[in-house]
Design an enzyme around this catalytic site. Structure first.
Site, short mmCIF file in Angstrom:
data_model
loop_
_atom_site.label_atom_id
_atom_site.label_comp_id
_atom_site.label_asym_id
_atom_site.label_seq_id
_atom_site.Cartn_x
_atom_site.Cartn_y
_atom_site.Cartn_z
N MET A 59 0.69 -1.08 -0.08
CA MET A 59 0.02 0.11 -0.06
C MET A 59 0.89 1.46 -0.03
O MET A 59 0.24 2.45 -0.13
CB MET A 59 -0.94 0.02 1.23
CG MET A 59 -1.92 -1.07 1.11
SD MET A 59 -3.42 -1.05 2.16
CE MET A 59 -4.33 0.37 1.49
N CYS B 200 8.66 2.96 -0.63
CA CYS B 200 7.84 3.76 -1.42
C CYS B 200 8.05 3.96 -2.85
O CYS B 200 7.34 3.51 -3.76
CB CYS B 200 7.37 5.23 -0.67
SG CYS B 200 6.82 5.37 0.91
#
Length: 364
Positions: free
Chosen positions: A223, A236
């Site tokens: 996510m 990320c």
């Protein structure tokens, strides 16, 4: 590379848990709507008009259903006679995936980084002594090892008289905690070599075999591909790139009958050793020259906070990968994460950065 050793799992049925969670959330939403219905509709109608009020209520219902994502029946395909390659099976999610898919009836080709080194995970999988479970040596960063693994997979498929490879699960992944401006380029490169280029390399090598079977490519990302956490910069960056690759691949291969699914787990550090003290020390040592006074302690505190707030099991992620392989109509994206992570990701994608950067404290 592989996900780290899982410390906690759940024995309950993930499909049943997901459905119960969905029904519970739906019931809560209905009760809340009924309570608000005593005064909210009249207020909205007076302020906005009846049609606008109805639109707001419908949007709220859609939002609740999207977050709960009930596991509705979508058909199921037989696993028998189908072979699946899973990367990163030395430990953690990958090792559990190999075992779970094997028990479901798939023939599993478990790729391990440390098979030739006598790694514990590879030995544990080999000890099952099953014709439907083969352990392969594979470093996803190595063209030579991926090519050699492909040869072994082709030999296995021929021996078992199988038409192509049903599934490739790109699970191998690594992570490193560190602030965006302080993570050395070499560390960014180490993480992306596995999470991005490893995924691309394995997919391109085995895609011809998947095309033969009109099978599935399942990429395990995170996510964090959809929302920023500044102290988790390398994760990320790499997961966002892997997610973009998955999206492009899905669009391109749809016409060829190949389905591409992306599984985006939430914070699994509480259930794995992804941010173990040993791994954190290694990362911080690599950044020693860039760290300002007190930052090492702050990042250690962040790691403890992430572990404490992470999921305590990987069962939802195991279910998501299996569903992506066996469902007749799988989802394009799976989000096996705690509800607060889903809400956070949804709002980050919807609201202006000037709000989300402050409200959610994404610098943590």
């Amino acid at each position: 590379m592989s996900s780290s050793t899982t410390t906690t799992t759940s024995s309950s049925s993930p499909g049943r848990v997901s459905l119960c969670s969905a029904l519970s959330m739906l019931l809560l939403s209905l009760l809340l709507t009924a309570a608000l219905g005593l005064w909210l509709p009249a207020l909205l109608q007076a302020l906005l008009g009846s049609r606008t009020a109805l639109a707001i209520v419908a949007a709220y219902g859609a939002f609740a259903l999207t977050l709960s994502k009930p596991a509705v029946p979508r058909g199921s395909l037989a696993a028998s006679g189908k072979a699946v390659l899973v990367t990163g099976c030395d430990s953690g999610l990958g090792r559990l995936l190999a075992t779970r898919l094997h028990s479901h009836g798939f023939s599993v080709l478990a790729a391990c980084l440390h098979k030739d080194d006598g790694g514990e995970g590879a030995r544990a999988l080999e000890s099952q002594a099953s014709e439907r479970l083969r352990v392969l040596q594979m470093d996803v960063r190595s063209d030579e090892q991926v090519a050699r693994a492909k040869e072994l997979v082709q030999q296995y498929l021929q021996q078992q008289h199988m038409q192509g490879l049903w599934g490739v699960v790109n699970n191998a992944g690594v992570t490193a905690l560190g602030d965006a401006e302080q993570v050395p380029v070499d560390l960014y490169r180490d993480v992306t070599d596995v999470n991005v280029w490893g995924t691309v390399r394995v997919t391109q090598a085995f895609l011809p075999l998947v095309r033969e079977a009109k099978g599935r490519v399942v990429n395990v990302t995170s996510m964090l591909a959809r929302m920023p956490v500044a102290s988790w910069a390398s994760e990320c960056v790499s997961k966002a790139a892997a997610a973009a690759f998955s999206d492009c691949l899905r669009i391109k291969l749809r016409s060829a009958g190949v389905t591409v699914c992306e599984v985006e787990p939430g914070n699994l550090t509480g259930a794995t050793e992804l941010l173990s003290p040993a791994r954190l020390d290694s990362t911080l040592s690599a950044m020693a020259d860039a760290l300002r006074p007190g930052q090492r302690d702050r990042l250690a505190l962040v790691a403890r906070s992430l572990r404490a707030g992470g999921a305590t099991g990987v069962e939802p992620a195991l279910w998501a990968v299996k569903d992506a392989l066996v469902s007749r109509w799988p989802y394009s994206h799976y989000h096996p994460a705690d509800l607060h992570w889903k809400i956070r990701a949804f709002l980050v994608s919807l609201l202006p950065c000037v709000l989300t950067d402050r409200v959610f404290g994404l610098h943590v």
